[in-house]
Design a protein around this motif. Structure first.
Motif, PDB file in Angstrom:
ATOM      1  N   LEU A 184       0.979  -1.106  -0.087  1.00  0.00           N
ATOM      2  CA  LEU A 184       0.268   0.156  -0.127  1.00  0.00           C
ATOM      3  C   LEU A 184       0.839   1.758  -0.467  1.00  0.00           C
ATOM      4  O   LEU A 184       0.636   1.697  -0.593  1.00  0.00           O
ATOM      5  N   ASP A 185       2.294   1.503   0.531  1.00  0.00           N
ATOM      6  CA  ASP A 185       2.634   2.172   0.842  1.00  0.00           C
ATOM      7  C   ASP A 185       3.349   2.467  -0.644  1.00  0.00           C
ATOM      8  O   ASP A 185       3.475   3.664  -1.398  1.00  0.00           O
ATOM      9  N   ALA A 186       4.029   1.564  -1.498  1.00  0.00           N
ATOM     10  CA  ALA A 186       4.371   1.209  -2.722  1.00  0.00           C
ATOM     11  C   ALA A 186       3.219   2.519  -4.111  1.00  0.00           C
ATOM     12  O   ALA A 186       4.002   2.893  -5.049  1.00  0.00           O
ATOM     13  N   ALA A 187       2.176   1.669  -3.376  1.00  0.00           N
ATOM     14  CA  ALA A 187       0.894   2.151  -4.714  1.00  0.00           C
ATOM     15  C   ALA A 187       1.195   4.025  -4.611  1.00  0.00           C
ATOM     16  O   ALA A 187       0.727   4.133  -5.409  1.00  0.00           O
ATOM     17  N   GLY A 188       1.075   4.841  -3.510  1.00  0.00           N
ATOM     18  CA  GLY A 188       1.657   6.270  -3.981  1.00  0.00           C
ATOM     19  C   GLY A 188       0.168   6.342  -3.279  1.00  0.00           C
ATOM     20  O   GLY A 188      -0.875   6.830  -2.365  1.00  0.00           O
ATOM     21  N   SER A 189      -0.331   6.373  -4.185  1.00  0.00           N
ATOM     22  CA  SER A 189      -1.656   7.536  -4.510  1.00  0.00           C
ATOM     23  C   SER A 189      -2.793   7.402  -3.777  1.00  0.00           C
ATOM     24  O   SER A 189      -2.727   5.808  -3.612  1.00  0.00           O
ATOM     25  N   HIS A 190      -3.848   7.968  -3.180  1.00  0.00           N
ATOM     26  CA  HIS A 190      -5.113   7.287  -2.747  1.00  0.00           C
ATOM     27  C   HIS A 190      -5.333   6.874  -3.849  1.00  0.00           C
ATOM     28  O   HIS A 190      -6.091   5.388  -4.335  1.00  0.00           O
ATOM     29  N   ALA A 191      -6.187   6.900  -5.210  1.00  0.00           N
ATOM     30  CA  ALA A 191      -6.486   5.922  -6.541  1.00  0.00           C
ATOM     31  C   ALA A 191      -5.531   5.099  -6.867  1.00  0.00           C
ATOM     32  O   ALA A 191      -6.202   3.941  -6.987  1.00  0.00           O
ATOM     33  N   ASN A 192      -4.482   4.812  -6.745  1.00  0.00           N
ATOM     34  CA  ASN A 192      -3.306   4.108  -6.594  1.00  0.00           C
ATOM     35  C   ASN A 192      -3.809   2.658  -5.840  1.00  0.00           C
ATOM     36  O   ASN A 192      -3.644   1.718  -6.373  1.00  0.00           O
ATOM     37  N   ARG A 193      -3.908   3.130  -4.594  1.00  0.00           N
ATOM     38  CA  ARG A 193      -4.389   2.364  -3.679  1.00  0.00           C
ATOM     39  C   ARG A 193      -5.259   1.205  -3.919  1.00  0.00           C
ATOM     40  O   ARG A 193      -6.219   0.649  -3.506  1.00  0.00           O
ATOM     41  N   LEU A 194      -6.104   2.396  -4.059  1.00  0.00           N
ATOM     42  CA  LEU A 194      -7.654   1.607  -4.731  1.00  0.00           C
ATOM     43  C   LEU A 194      -7.714   0.958  -5.903  1.00  0.00           C
ATOM     44  O   LEU A 194      -8.375  -0.294  -5.623  1.00  0.00           O
ATOM     45  N   LYS A 195      -6.802   0.869  -6.807  1.00  0.00           N
ATOM     46  CA  LYS A 195      -6.869   0.158  -7.979  1.00  0.00           C
ATOM     47  C   LYS A 195      -6.166  -1.123  -7.319  1.00  0.00           C
ATOM     48  O   LYS A 195      -6.762  -2.158  -7.735  1.00  0.00           O
ATOM     49  N   LEU A 196      -5.149  -1.373  -7.145  1.00  0.00           N
ATOM     50  CA  LEU A 196      -4.933  -2.442  -6.467  1.00  0.00           C
ATOM     51  C   LEU A 196      -5.949  -3.460  -5.208  1.00  0.00           C
ATOM     52  O   LEU A 196      -5.556  -4.518  -4.981  1.00  0.00           O
ATOM     53  N   ILE A 197      -6.116  -2.577  -4.308  1.00  0.00           N
ATOM     54  CA  ILE A 197      -7.400  -3.120  -3.175  1.00  0.00           C
ATOM     55  C   ILE A 197      -8.738  -3.833  -4.088  1.00  0.00           C
ATOM     56  O   ILE A 197      -9.012  -5.234  -4.049  1.00  0.00           O
ATOM     57  N   SER A 198      -9.035  -3.221  -4.856  1.00  0.00           N
ATOM     58  CA  SER A 198      -9.711  -3.908  -6.501  1.00  0.00           C
ATOM     59  C   SER A 198      -9.435  -4.974  -6.571  1.00  0.00           C
ATOM     60  O   SER A 198     -10.231  -6.218  -6.798  1.00  0.00           O
ATOM     61  N   ARG A 199      -8.232  -5.351  -7.142  1.00  0.00           N
ATOM     62  CA  ARG A 199      -7.162  -6.153  -8.057  1.00  0.00           C
ATOM     63  C   ARG A 199      -7.589  -7.060  -6.769  1.00  0.00           C
ATOM     64  O   ARG A 199      -7.866  -8.656  -7.970  1.00  0.00           O
ATOM     65  N   LEU A 200      -6.690  -6.693  -6.223  1.00  0.00           N
ATOM     66  CA  LEU A 200      -7.394  -8.220  -5.302  1.00  0.00           C
ATOM     67  C   LEU A 200      -8.300  -8.240  -4.830  1.00  0.00           C
ATOM     68  O   LEU A 200      -9.255 -10.181  -4.855  1.00  0.00           O
TER      69      LEU A 200
END
Length: 108
Positions: free
Chosen positions: A15-31
């Motif tokens: 989550l730290d590496a994802a950076g922005s709020h939008a990128n974290r949400l994309k990572l979570i959505s993929r999971l």
């Protein structure tokens, strides 16, 4: 056989590496999509202590817990140092299953 459990230990660096709020949400959505398509349970470990979690980190954990069905925390028993309690923070379990459970860490 089919995938039954996905373990991510620890989610913090992802989550730290994802950076922005939008990128974290994309990572979570993929999971979430991966878990749904494989019908696997996901166990995510977030290494946090009250002193280590600032407001920014707490917001990141909140983003993840918004999509989680159950969130548990492990806390020290104030009366017995070797005992921990597993407590529900958020759960979709029936109340009888959501009661705190003591757990001991035995020396090896």
């Amino acid at each position: 056989g089919p995938l039954k459990l996905i373990v991510i230990d620890s989610i913090d660096s992802y989550l730290d590496a994802a950076g922005s709020h939008a990128n974290r949400l994309k990572l979570i959505s993929r999971l979430v999509r991966m878990a749904a398509s494989s019908r696997a349970a996901v166990l995510v470990i977030a290494n946090s202590t009250p002193s280590a979690v600032g407001k920014a980190k707490a917001r990141i954990y909140d983003e993840f817990s918004n999509v989680a069905r159950s969130v548990l925390t492990v806390v020290h028993d104030l009366e017995c140092h070797e005992r921990r309690f597993v407590l529900p923070v958020k759960t979709n379990l029936p109340p009888a299953c959501a009661m705190p459970r003591p757990a001991s860490i035995d020396s090896l």
